[in-house]
Design an enzyme around this catalytic site. Sequence first.
Site, PDB file in Angstrom:
ATOM      1  N   TYR A  85      10.163  -7.894   8.372  1.00 19.96           N
ATOM      2  CA  TYR A  85       9.817  -7.823   6.896  1.00 19.96           C
ATOM      3  C   TYR A  85       8.257  -8.727   6.587  1.00 19.96           C
ATOM      4  O   TYR A  85       8.157  -9.879   7.713  1.00 19.96           O
ATOM      5  CB  TYR A  85      10.734  -7.953   6.183  1.00 19.96           C
ATOM      6  CG  TYR A  85      10.779  -7.409   4.624  1.00 19.96           C
ATOM      7  CD1 TYR A  85      10.663  -5.855   4.759  1.00 19.96           C
ATOM      8  CD2 TYR A  85      10.993  -8.597   2.833  1.00 19.96           C
ATOM      9  CE1 TYR A  85      10.695  -5.513   3.034  1.00 19.96           C
ATOM     10  CE2 TYR A  85      10.536  -7.322   2.106  1.00 19.96           C
ATOM     11  CZ  TYR A  85      10.577  -6.267   2.026  1.00 19.96           C
ATOM     12  OH  TYR A  85      10.288  -5.631   1.077  1.00 19.96           O
ATOM     13  N   TRP A  97       7.316 -11.013   4.661  1.00 17.15           N
ATOM     14  CA  TRP A  97       6.908 -12.444   3.943  1.00 17.15           C
ATOM     15  C   TRP A  97       7.214 -13.260   4.987  1.00 17.15           C
ATOM     16  O   TRP A  97       7.370 -15.089   4.203  1.00 17.15           O
ATOM     17  CB  TRP A  97       8.584 -12.847   2.745  1.00 17.15           C
ATOM     18  CG  TRP A  97       8.263 -11.869   1.500  1.00 17.15           C
ATOM     19  CD1 TRP A  97       8.611 -10.704   1.256  1.00 17.15           C
ATOM     20  CD2 TRP A  97       7.473 -12.205   0.724  1.00 17.15           C
ATOM     21  NE1 TRP A  97       8.169  -9.843  -0.036  1.00 17.15           N
ATOM     22  CE2 TRP A  97       7.491 -11.235  -0.751  1.00 17.15           C
ATOM     23  CE3 TRP A  97       6.282 -12.763   0.393  1.00 17.15           C
ATOM     24  CZ2 TRP A  97       7.161 -11.268  -2.009  1.00 17.15           C
ATOM     25  CZ3 TRP A  97       5.797 -13.265  -1.327  1.00 17.15           C
ATOM     26  CH2 TRP A  97       6.227 -11.935  -1.741  1.00 17.15           C
TER      27      TRP A  97
END
Length: 761
Positions: free
Chosen positions: A106, A108
Amino acid sequence: MTLHLAHWGAFEAESDGYRLTAVRPWAGDPEPTPLIENVVSAQHHRTRVDRPYVRRGWLERGPGGAGRGDEEFVAVSWERALDLLAAELGRVYRERGPEGVFGGSYGWASAGRFHHAQGQLHRFLNCLGGYVRSVNSYSLGAAEVLLPHVIGGMGWLERASTAKSVIAEHTDLVVAFGGISPKNSVVGVGGAARHDTVSWVGRARARGCRFVSISPLRDDIPEQAQAEWIAPRPGTDAALMAALAQVLDAEGLADRAFLDRYTVGYERFIAYVRGDSDGVVKSPEWAEAITEVPAARIRELAREMAAGRTLITVSWSLQRARHGEQPLWLGVVLAAMLGQIGLPGGGFGHGYGSTAAVGEPARAHSVPRFPQGRNGIDRFIPVARIADMLLCPGESFDYDGRRLRYPDVELVYWCGGNPFHHHQDLARLRSAFTRPATVVVHDAFWTATARHADIVLPATMSVEREDFGAGQADPLLLAMPALTRPHGGARDDYVIFAELAERLGVGKDFTEGRDTGQWLRHLYEQWRPAGVPGFDEFWRRGSLEIAVPDREQVLCADFRADPDAAPLSTPSGRIEIFSEVVAGFGYADCPGHPVWLAPEEWLGAPAAQRLPLQLVANQPRAKLHSQLDVGAHSRAAKVAGREALRLHPSEAAARGVSTGDVVRVFNDRGACLAGVLVDEAVRPGVAQLSTGSWYDPDPADPSLCRHGNPNVLTADRAASSLSQGCSGQLALVQVERYAGVLPEVSVDRPPALSACGAPDS
C-alpha cells in the site's frame, strides 16, 4: 537543522548521527501539525525491527501457514534471510508463475518518491515476470469506480477541484456532507509542506460565507467555520439528499436549463424522487423518519442552497460505507440541480478536509518517480477484497461490470503497509493470513502485519536514507538527505531488492547499474523542466518551488463554457444523473441512478435493538493511519493506554461510565477495549472510535483486541457489487464497562524473538 518531508508535513530536524535529537515544524508552514513529534520518540523504539527474522515454524518445517501469528521469530543474518527468500521466490515463480504472487503493498510507507515502498516492490516483482496486483484504495474504493461513470475519474477530480482560495472568495454557502475535517486535512500522499485549512475556512467565514456541517461529529469542521451542525443518523445521508432534491424539484428551484444542457438522465432520477417509480415521495417528512433531521430544516436548507452560490462537498468518509456510492452520486446530482457546476465557488467537491491535496491548485509539472516497469500479467483484486482472495481462491466476484475470479496465491509480499490497520473484521483477516504458503514483510516496526509474516526484513525510516519528496499537489520539492544512520541492521528497500534481484538473475533489470544516489540524480535530470536548476544546485539549496499556473481553478469551468468542445470523460460526455452503463450491470445494490438504500447496520435496523450504538470508525487525530502509533504524541492521546472511545454524555450515563474508564466495545464479530472520553461533540446514539491502534489480539480470547482497534468490529463487506470498496466506516455495537482485570497491552514491545544463529550483519 535539516529539512525533511513526511506525509503530515515538512519539519526541521537535528541529529547526533545515530538518532534524531529534536524536530520542529518548517517555518514556511502556516498551520503545522504536532504529528511530527511522533518521529523522534518512535525512531529507536523497542518495536523497531533491528535485523532479519524468520518465523520458527517456517524456518524448521518449510512453507506453510500453521502457527503464523503465534510462533516466535528467529533472528538470522542478512545473507541467510536473502538466500531463503530468493529460493522461495524462485520456487513459487517456477511452480506457479506470476499468478502465485500477490504484491500487496500500500502506498503510505514513505513520503520520499524514490524510496516509495510500493513502487520498489512492484518494480522488483515486474522484473520477475509480474504479480497479482490490487486496484483502488481503502479510502476511495467506491469513488474510484463510480465517479468515472458519473462525472470523471478520481485522479482528475482531485487535480481539478475548485481551489480553496476560490471558495474563500466566492462561495456563499458550503454544505459539507461529512464535514471538512481539520485532522484529515493535515495529511497527504507524498507529503504536505504547507497547511491552510483553518486559514481558508476562516477567510471564507469572515467574508460572510456560511457553513453547514452534516456529520455525527460536531468537530468534523474547524471552529473558525462557526458552522451549523446537522447530525443525521450515520449512514442516512442519501435519504437526506434525496429529500433536498425533492424540495428543489417541487418548489421549482432546480435549474432546468443547466440540467438539459449539461446532464443526462435527470427525468429517470426525478421520477424516483417524486415517487412515480416506487410510490414513495422522497419528501422531507419521509427523510425525517429515516434521518431524524426535522423536515422543516431539510426544506429550509434546500431553499438556502438555491438562494446563493453554494458548494456541495462530500467527504471521503461517506463513500467508505455500505452503499457508499449513493450519497456521493447524490452530491453531484444536487450540485447539478442547483446549476452552479463550473462557476467560481459553486458546484461540487469531493474530499475537502479528507486530505491536504484537495483544493490545491494543480502545479505545472508532476514530480520525479521511480519507474515500475511492466506487469507481465493482468490479474487483480479490489484492494479491500484481500481476505476474500486468500479464503476463496477460484471463486467469482463482480467488479465494475466484469465477472472475475480470485487467483490462488501462494506467496504474499507486503512492503510498506499494514493491512491489519486498513482491513475490516480482523479475526477473518487473521484466518485468511494463514492460507498462503509464505508471507514476506519489509517494515521498520513490528506491526500486526509483520507479526503475521514468515520472513520479516527490517526497513529504514525515511529519516535514515536519501530521497526527494513532494506532496500530491504540493509545489515544494524537497531534497531529503539522510539525517541519521539506520537503526540496527535496517536496510533500504532498494538495497534489499537489488540483492534479491541479483540472486534471481535480474539484478541489471532492477538496478540498471545505479545505486541510490545515481538514481536520484538520473530521475531528477530526466524530469527537470526548463529553467529549473540542475541536481547539484537543487541538492545544495535543499528545495525548489514547482510553478503553479496563475489562474482561478474551478472544477468543470471549461465544460460549462462549452460542453461540446470540452466534454467530460463519461460515456455521454455529460454529467450522468442516470447511467445507462451502470444500469446495464444489473446490480441491485447500485442501480442506474442514486437512491436511498438502507444498510444492514444502521440505527433503524432490527439489529439496533441488540446493538444500539452506531460505531463511527474514522481516521485518528494523533497519527496517520497506524503509523508511529508507539510515538509519544500518539501515546499521549490514548486513554488508559488504549484508543479513546468518545460517547455523548447521555450514552455514557446510560452505561454508568465516565471519562477515563475502560469499556468493552463489542458486536457479533468481536470486541475491543477502549478508554472513554465523554464529549458533547458526538451525536447521541454514536460511539466514535478511531482506527490506527496497533491490533493486539488477546491470546486467551483472540476475538478481543486489548488495544482498541475498531476493525475487529467492522464488517468485511463490500460497499457494493459495482466497486467492491471498503465499507469500514460504520458498524453497530454495544458498549459496557469492563469489569475484569485489565489485560496487558503487548504491542508496544516486540513479539517473542530468538537470537539464535544471528551474527551481526
